[in-house]
Write an enzyme that holds these catalytic residues in place. Structure first.
Site, PDB file in Angstrom:
ATOM      1  N   GLU A 184     -62.823  69.456  36.748  1.00  0.00           N
ATOM      2  CA  GLU A 184     -62.237  70.514  35.903  1.00  0.00           C
ATOM      3  C   GLU A 184     -62.635  71.901  36.377  1.00  0.00           C
ATOM      4  OE1 GLU A 184     -61.271  68.872  31.416  1.00  0.00           O
ATOM      5  OE2 GLU A 184     -62.927  70.253  31.648  1.00  0.00           O
ATOM      6  N   HIS A 212     -68.070  45.811  47.823  1.00  0.00           N
ATOM      7  CA  HIS A 212     -67.179  44.657  47.991  1.00  0.00           C
ATOM      8  C   HIS A 212     -65.771  44.963  47.487  1.00  0.00           C
ATOM      9  CE1 HIS A 212     -70.539  41.945  49.091  1.00  0.00           C
ATOM     10  NE2 HIS A 212     -71.202  42.916  48.477  1.00  0.00           N
ATOM     11  N   LYS A 235     -50.654  68.490  27.217  1.00  0.00           N
ATOM     12  CA  LYS A 235     -50.608  68.692  25.763  1.00  0.00           C
ATOM     13  C   LYS A 235     -49.256  69.276  25.360  1.00  0.00           C
ATOM     14  CE  LYS A 235     -55.538  69.758  25.306  1.00  0.00           C
ATOM     15  NZ  LYS A 235     -56.509  70.803  24.988  1.00  0.00           N
TER      16      LYS A 235
HETATM   17  O1  PA5 Z   1     -64.861  71.028  29.521  1.00  0.00           O
HETATM   18  C1  PA5 Z   1     -64.041  71.238  28.649  1.00  0.00           C
HETATM   19  O2  PA5 Z   1     -63.903  72.352  28.127  1.00  0.00           O
HETATM   20  C2  PA5 Z   1     -63.148  70.126  28.138  1.00  0.00           C
HETATM   21  O3  PA5 Z   1     -63.337  68.942  28.781  1.00  0.00           O
HETATM   22  C3  PA5 Z   1     -63.403  69.900  26.655  1.00  0.00           C
HETATM   23  O4  PA5 Z   1     -64.742  69.500  26.491  1.00  0.00           O
HETATM   24  C4  PA5 Z   1     -62.475  68.849  26.086  1.00  0.00           C
HETATM   25  O5  PA5 Z   1     -61.152  69.184  26.367  1.00  0.00           O
HETATM   26  C5  PA5 Z   1     -62.658  68.750  24.572  1.00  0.00           C
HETATM   27  O6  PA5 Z   1     -62.426  69.989  23.953  1.00  0.00           O
HETATM   28  P1  PA5 Z   1     -62.955  70.294  22.504  1.00  0.00           P
HETATM   29  O7  PA5 Z   1     -64.433  70.190  22.502  1.00  0.00           O
HETATM   30  O8  PA5 Z   1     -62.477  71.677  22.215  1.00  0.00           O
HETATM   31  O9  PA5 Z   1     -62.335  69.279  21.566  1.00  0.00           O
END
Ligand code: PA5
Length: 424
Positions: A277, A298, A412
């Protein structure tokens, strides 16, 4: 307690020393940007000093709430997705011997009805508490899970339900905050300046982990020691960031984290989210993958040894695993294993690791080795901070903002349109 060790020797022969020195110089300037708050996304660098600033009062408050959940519960259900559960599960699965407190279960990390049904079956006759974790408070997956589980808790415990629900969320905005205020649930704040995937050392991870009996002081101490150490140059996290970017320049576009203990499986998941990310944007990034050896030797071993040569590996080695077993001497050799009789499984596992590094290097795969002293909270605290720091420096070297995730919105938007969410 011992610091983790970074060993770049298994990369020898795969890079030019002068270019490495140049990359290290660039990395140093990125570390400067990080500390001076002049880099991209600098409003999300609260994790940088977090372990050093976590104070006794915060820990005491977390332990007080966690203690209540712990006393009343067979299971703690952590409701959250991405950064709101991966770090917690990584630490929980790693700590050994297992804590004696309630087991942590997870919900809201998928939208699978089957998974939810299995969870409901598991908790039917048990005492449970909920940690609902969402920074934005608007994420669909945990919101659906919370609807179902809050209903279950209210029905089971009536007015006492509120003693069993804790919200961990943004200070002001978001549905979880509103709900906690309205219903009188305890809540903890995720600091504004810390994004989800960098949040495991905030109440996001500390509350459920403390409730399950994990020693959170030890975890924070490990991270704090790594944070102090990383304030100076050279440091291991910066060298790791420099090396992986140099390997990328040489065409190694995939990094595989290889571990030899099942206890690290979810650490690799946390790491994949952190780097995936943080770096995968603007057409850039190193694709993070993971394998659990020797099992995956394996399955994926063939590809790593002889497939497309665009990969490098980062191996995490636990020097002193918590348990070991001797290979028995059976007095015969029909299985051809008499030569190992009396040796330990850990000895063979470590030998497999060293041999695999050699084999993969010979096959054209550079390796980076990270040695951890043991399987303690202190060691994983160090490792978490090490990767958070290196991820930030590495993202800056790539020229991206390592603290945003604009691409996550795309699915989303499509999903909300198809589901008929108002406004989409
Ligand atoms: O690193 C991030 O920001 C994301 O992976 C969030 O943790 C994830 O999308 C969950 O978001 P939230 O905590 O707002 O529900």
């Amino acid at each position: 307690m011992k610091k983790l060790e970074l060993d770049l020797k298994p990369c020898d022969g795969f890079f030019n020393v002068r270019e490495y020195d140049k990359k290290v110089e660039q990395a140093y300037s990125k570390v400067h940007e990080l500390f001076s708050g002049t880099g991209r996304g600098n409003e999300y660098t609260g994790w940088l000093n977090l372990p050093l600033e976590t104070n006794k009062k915060q820990i005491k408050d977390i332990k007080a709430t966690a203690g209540r959940l712990r006393e009343n519960s067979d299971y703690i259900i952590n409701i959250g997705i991405g950064g709101s559960y991966l770090g917690t599960k990584a630490v929980y699965d790693f700590i050994s011997p297992k804590s004696e407190g309630p087991e942590i279960l997870y919900a809201g990390n998928t939208i699978s009805g089957t998974q939810m049904k299995d969870l409901m079956d598991k908790i039917r006759d048990k005492d449970v508490s909920l940690c609902v974790v969402s920074k934005s408070g608007t994420t669909t997956e945990p919101a659906i899970a919370f609807r179902i589980l809050e209903g279950f808790i209210k029905e089971r415990y009536g007015v006492k339900a509120k003693e069993r629900i804790v919200g961990i969320t943004d200070a002001k905005k978001g549905a979880v905050k509103v709900l906690c205020d309205e219903m009188g649930y305890d809540s903890f704040v995720i600091p504004d300046n810390i994004g989800g995937r960098y949040s495991v050392l905030t109440p996001v991870g500390l509350v459920p982990l403390a409730a399950s009996g994990v020693d959170i002081d030890e975890l924070v101490a490990g991270a704090a020691d790594m944070a102090s150490y990383s304030k100076n140059l050279p440091n291991d996290a910066t060298m790791y960031a420099a090396m992986r970017n140099l390997l990328l320049d040489g065409g190694k576009t995939i990094e595989i984290m290889a571990v030899y203990e099942e206890s690290l499986r979810f650490f690799t998941e946390w790491w994949k989210q952190l780097f995936g990310e943080s770096e995968g944007k603007e057409g850039k990034g190193i694709f993070p993958a993971s394998v659990i050896f020797s099992a995956d030797l394996h399955s994926m071993g063939q590809y790593i040894q002889e497939g497309n040569r665009n990969i490098f590996e980062t191996v995490i080695n636990i020097k002193n695993p918590p348990f070991d077993m001797k290979i028995p001497d059976t007095g015969q050799d029909s299985d051809g294993l008499a030569y190992l009789a009396g040796k330990t499984m850990n000895y063979v596992n470590e030998t497999a690791m060293l041999a695999t590094i050699n084999a993969h290097r010979k096959g054209g795969v550079p390796n980076i080795l990270i040695n951890l002293e043991d399987q303690s909270g202190y060691s994983i605290g160090q490792l978490i901070y090490f990767f958070e720091f290196s991820c930030a420096v590495s993202g800056y070297l790539l020229g991206v903002n390592p603290f945003d995730q604009p691409g996550v919105e795309a699915y989303k938007t499509e999903m909300f349109k198809m589901l008929g969410k108002p406004g989409f």
